[in-house]
Design an enzyme around this catalytic site. Structure first.
Site, mmCIF file in Angstrom:
data_model
loop_
_atom_site.group_PDB
_atom_site.id
_atom_site.type_symbol
_atom_site.label_atom_id
_atom_site.label_comp_id
_atom_site.label_asym_id
_atom_site.label_seq_id
_atom_site.Cartn_x
_atom_site.Cartn_y
_atom_site.Cartn_z
ATOM 1 N N HIS A 1 0.831 -1.203 0.000
ATOM 2 C CA HIS A 1 0.000 0.000 0.000
ATOM 3 C C HIS A 1 0.870 1.259 0.000
ATOM 4 C CE1 HIS A 1 -2.754 2.855 2.356
ATOM 5 N NE2 HIS A 1 -3.361 2.679 1.193
ATOM 6 N N ARG A 2 0.821 2.010 -1.074
ATOM 7 C CA ARG A 2 1.669 3.194 -1.270
ATOM 8 C C ARG A 2 3.150 2.797 -1.214
ATOM 9 N NH1 ARG A 2 -1.641 7.218 2.960
ATOM 10 N NH2 ARG A 2 -3.701 6.423 2.429
ATOM 11 N N GLU B 1 0.922 -0.789 -4.927
ATOM 12 C CA GLU B 1 -0.173 0.173 -5.051
ATOM 13 C C GLU B 1 0.376 1.590 -4.902
ATOM 14 O OE1 GLU B 1 -3.666 2.650 -3.630
ATOM 15 O OE2 GLU B 1 -1.740 2.318 -2.654
ATOM 16 N N ASP C 1 -0.758 6.104 -5.813
ATOM 17 C CA ASP C 1 -1.824 7.068 -6.113
ATOM 18 C C ASP C 1 -1.319 8.123 -7.089
ATOM 19 O OD1 ASP C 1 -3.727 6.157 -3.890
ATOM 20 O OD2 ASP C 1 -1.896 6.586 -2.773
ATOM 21 N N HIS D 1 -0.657 10.808 -2.454
ATOM 22 C CA HIS D 1 -1.983 10.380 -2.003
ATOM 23 C C HIS D 1 -2.952 11.527 -1.760
ATOM 24 C CE1 HIS D 1 -5.014 9.350 1.048
ATOM 25 N NE2 HIS D 1 -5.092 8.206 0.384
ATOM 26 N N GLU E 1 -3.839 3.727 -8.643
ATOM 27 C CA GLU E 1 -5.083 4.422 -8.292
ATOM 28 C C GLU E 1 -5.072 5.837 -8.857
ATOM 29 O OE1 GLU E 1 -6.135 4.602 -4.123
ATOM 30 O OE2 GLU E 1 -7.810 5.961 -4.557
ATOM 31 N N LYS F 1 -6.631 9.276 -8.472
ATOM 32 C CA LYS F 1 -7.410 10.023 -7.483
ATOM 33 C C LYS F 1 -8.250 11.085 -8.189
ATOM 34 C CE LYS F 1 -6.139 8.435 -3.384
ATOM 35 N NZ LYS F 1 -7.136 7.662 -2.607
ATOM 36 N N ASP G 1 0.292 -1.887 4.583
ATOM 37 C CA ASP G 1 1.528 -1.124 4.746
ATOM 38 C C ASP G 1 2.677 -2.052 5.172
ATOM 39 O OD1 ASP G 1 -0.126 1.095 4.360
ATOM 40 O OD2 ASP G 1 -0.187 1.634 6.490
HETATM 41 O O1 G3P Z 1 -5.793 0.566 -2.658
HETATM 42 C C1 G3P Z 1 -6.487 0.761 -1.498
HETATM 43 C C2 G3P Z 1 -6.205 2.053 -0.808
HETATM 44 O O2 G3P Z 1 -5.096 2.678 -1.376
HETATM 45 C C3 G3P Z 1 -7.334 2.964 -0.791
HETATM 46 O O3 G3P Z 1 -7.236 4.002 0.124
HETATM 47 O O4 G3P Z 1 -6.874 6.310 0.789
HETATM 48 O O5 G3P Z 1 -4.987 4.699 0.821
HETATM 49 O O6 G3P Z 1 -5.876 5.534 -1.338
HETATM 50 P P1 G3P Z 1 -6.196 5.190 0.083
HETATM 51 CA CA CA Z 2 -4.477 4.358 -2.793
#
Ligand code: G3P
Ligand code: CA
Length: 239
Positions: A7-8, A34, A36, A49, A109, A111, A229
Site C-alpha cells: 500500500h503506497r 499500489e 496514487d 496520495h 489508483e 485520485k 503497509d
Molecule cells: O488501494 C487501497 C487504498 O489505497 C485505498 O485508500 O486512501 O490509501 O488511497 P487510500
Molecule cells: Ca491508494
C-alpha cells in the site's frame, strides 16, 4: 491468498508513494505495488496520495494547483524520517521506470478529480512502457473507473469502495472491473459478498490490512489478497 499488495509502496519502512517505498516493496516480496496518481496544473501525473501537499511534503496547497516544477522541488521524505530527507515526490514516469523490470504488478489508483484527458495521459504512459498487462487501474470514483476504460478498453480496472453494500456487486459488474476493494471491517462483516463477486470472476482485496490478527479471518473470507503497509510481515506470514 495469492496477492500481497504494498500500500503506497512498503510504507511501513519508507515514506509512502516514493521511489524508496516502491523499491522496498519489490525487495520485500510484493506481488503488487499500489500507488496514487494525481495530475499537476501543467498536466504532469505525479504520485501522491492526499489532495494537498501539506502532510507528506514541505509544500502546501492542492496538488492540482501546483506546477510539476513546484511539486518536484519539495521534500517528501523528511516528514517520515530524517533518514529520507531529500526524497522527492516521484513522477508517474519515474515510478513506471522503477517498476518496469520484471517484478510485481502495478495497482495504479487515479485520485479524483480526473478528466478523461488526464486518465488517457496516465494510461498512455503505462502503455508506452509496455506495462499495461501488468497494471490494474483503480479508483473510488466509478466515473473515473469508466474514464479509464474509455481511455484504454483493454486495461484491467478495479473499483475501490468506502463500504461493502450489495450495490458493490452490481456496480462492479456494470463497470467490468476485475477487482472490488473495500475496507477490511466491511469485508469481515459481509464475507458472503466476497463469494458473490468471486462467482462473477471479480477479486476482493481489502484495505488497509495492517492488523496481523485479522489476516487469517480475511483469508477465510475468501479474499484474493491484502493491501497492507506491512508488506514484509505479510510475505513472511503468507509463506
Ligand atoms: O488501494 C487501497 C487504498 O489505497 C485505498 O485508500 O486512501 O490509501 O488511497 P487510500
Ligand atoms: Ca491508494
Amino acid at each position: 491468498m495469492r496477492h500481497r499488495i504494498a500500500h503506497r509502496g512498503y510504507s511501513a519502512v519508507a515514506p509512502e508513494n516514493t521511489l524508496p517505498a516502491f523499491a522496498a516493496a519489490v525487495r520485500a516480496g510484493a506481488t503488487h505495488v499500489e500507488f496514487d496518481v494525481r495530475t499537476t496544473v501543467d498536466g504532469v501525473p505525479v504520485v501522491i496520495h492526499d489532495r494537498t501537499l501539506d502532510r507528506t511534503t514541505t509544500g502546501e496547497g492542492h496538488v492540482w494547483e501546483a506546477t510539476a516544477a513546484e511539486v518536484l522541488a519539495l521534500d517528501a521524505g523528511s516528514w517520515f524520517s530524517p533518514a529520507y530527507a531529500g526524497v522527492r515526490v516521484p513522477t508517474l514516469i519515474e515510478t513506471l521506470e522503477l517498476l518496469a523490470a520484471p517484478g510485481p504488478a502495478l495497482l495504479l489508483e487515479i485520485k479524483p478529480p480526473a478528466t478523461l484527458d488526464q486518465a488517457k495521459a496516465i494510461v498512455e504512459l503505462v502503455a508506452e512502457r509496455g506495462l499495461l498487462d501488468r497494471t490494474i487501474v483503480q479508483s473510488f470514483d466509478p466515473d473515473v473507473v469508466a474514464l479509464a476504460g474509455q481511455a484504454a478498453p483493454d486495461v484491467r480496472r478495479g473499483l475501490l469502495r468506502m463500504s461493502f453494500e450489495s450495490d458493490a456487486v452490481d456496480l462492479s459488474r456494470e463497470l467490468g472491473v476485475v477487482c472490488c476493494n473495500p475496507p477490511v471491517d466491511d469485508v469481515l462483516a459481509a464475507p458472503e459478498r466476497v463469494a458473490e463477486l468471486a462467482a462473477l470472476g471479480i477479486e476482493v482485496m481489502p484495505w488497509t490490512a495492517n492488523d496481523i490478527d485479522r489476516w487469517a479471518a480475511l483469508a477465510d473470507a475468501g479474499v484474493a489478497g491484502l493491501i497492507t503497509d506491512r508488506l514484509g510481515e505479510l510475505t513472511g506470514w503468507a509463506s
